[in-house]
Design an enzyme around this catalytic site. Structure first.
Site, PDB file in Angstrom:
ATOM      1  N   LEU A  15       0.864  -1.173   0.000  1.00 27.35           N
ATOM      2  CA  LEU A  15       0.000   0.000   0.000  1.00 27.35           C
ATOM      3  C   LEU A  15       0.901   1.224   0.000  1.00 27.35           C
ATOM      4  CD1 LEU A  15      -2.666  -0.934   2.732  1.00 27.35           C
ATOM      5  CD2 LEU A  15      -2.925  -1.112   0.245  1.00 27.35           C
ATOM      6  N   ASP A  16       0.454   2.303  -0.640  1.00 31.07           N
ATOM      7  CA  ASP A  16       1.211   3.546  -0.562  1.00 31.07           C
ATOM      8  C   ASP A  16       1.392   3.947   0.896  1.00 31.07           C
ATOM      9  OD1 ASP A  16       1.229   3.662  -3.318  1.00 31.07           O
ATOM     10  OD2 ASP A  16      -0.457   5.068  -3.448  1.00 31.07           O
ATOM     11  N   LYS A  17       2.441   4.672   1.168  1.00 34.40           N
ATOM     12  CA  LYS A  17       2.748   5.084   2.536  1.00 34.40           C
ATOM     13  C   LYS A  17       1.546   5.734   3.215  1.00 34.40           C
ATOM     14  CE  LYS A  17       5.853   8.070   5.208  1.00 34.40           C
ATOM     15  NZ  LYS A  17       6.998   9.018   5.144  1.00 34.40           N
TER      16      LYS A  17
END
Length: 235
Positions: free
Chosen positions: A54-56
């Protein structure tokens, strides 16, 4: 959830999944190692057990492989689209259709290498199915099902459809509060410090037993507060 083969976690926003240049500490991998969670050796020192990301600044449910057998099976399941992934997002602007399928190419943006786009020709494609759950103020709550798993896929598709995610600096949603007439809605949108995107549901077959598993992660506090503030503004 945890057994000898997999670990399922609810990743908080602002946490990177694994160490990378400029971000060596405070990642999900660091936390799992600190908790003495056994991880697959596939992926190397920096990405042990990581089969998807997942993106940060995206929160929500993730599965991590605890053994090499589980890692190979989960990687294959993701690659062959046998994992069901659903997200919730808040868009700045309201989609014109109540539901639909976005199907475009996926490529690096020709002018900004940090971004991706669906507007240039490319062999790889990305497919996103969306359904509007609620419209409130200048925004909408949208349920997303990923049919492919490309980098920034939801953020790209919703932005290029004219409804970027609230708080998304990279894809044009962070300043959409400007010009919003309703004061509470404007303040709520302005106060969202990340893209309003949450991985809500993850469903897959257990990589060893074959049992059908489904996990759901509740919305984090910042998105709950955003939604409640927007609901108070009316539709």
């Amino acid at each position: 959830y945890r057994d000898e083969h997999i670990v399922v976690v609810n990743k908080r926003p602002s946490m990177a999944v694994h160490p990378a240049p400029g971000c060596y500490d405070g990642t999900l991998v660091n936390g799992l190692i600190h908790e003495r969670v056994g991880l697959s050796g596939i992926g190397g020192v920096q990405r042990p057990g990581i089969v998807h990301r997942l993106d940060k600044d995206t929160s929500g449910v993730m599965v991590v492989a605890g053994t090499d057998v589980a890692h190979r099976a989960l990687s294959l399941a993701f690659a062959t689209r046998k994992v069901r992934k659903r997200y919730l997002c808040v868009t700045a602007g309201k989609p014109k259709a109540d539901e639909g399928l976005l199907d475009t190419p996926h490529a690096r943006h020709p002018k900004n290498r940090l971004r991706y786009t669906g507007t240039v020709e490319a062999e790889r494609r990305m497919q996103t199915r969306f359904r509007v759950l609620e419209r409130f103020g200048p925004c909408a709550l949208v349920d997303i099902e990923l049919l492919t798993g490309r980098t920034h896929q939801i953020r790209v598709h919703m932005s290029e459809a004219g409804t970027p995610l609230v708080g998304d600096v990279l894809y044009g949603g962070a300043n959409r509060w400007k010009g919003v007439a309703h004061l509470d809605a404007r303040q709520a949108m302005k106060g969202m410090e990340r893209q309003a995107l949450h991985a809500h549901t993850l469903a897959f077959d257990h990589p060893v037993t074959g049992d059908q598993l489904q996990f759901e992660a509740p919305l984090p506090e910042d998105m709950e507060m955003l939604i409640q503030a927007l609901r108070a503004c009316g539709s």
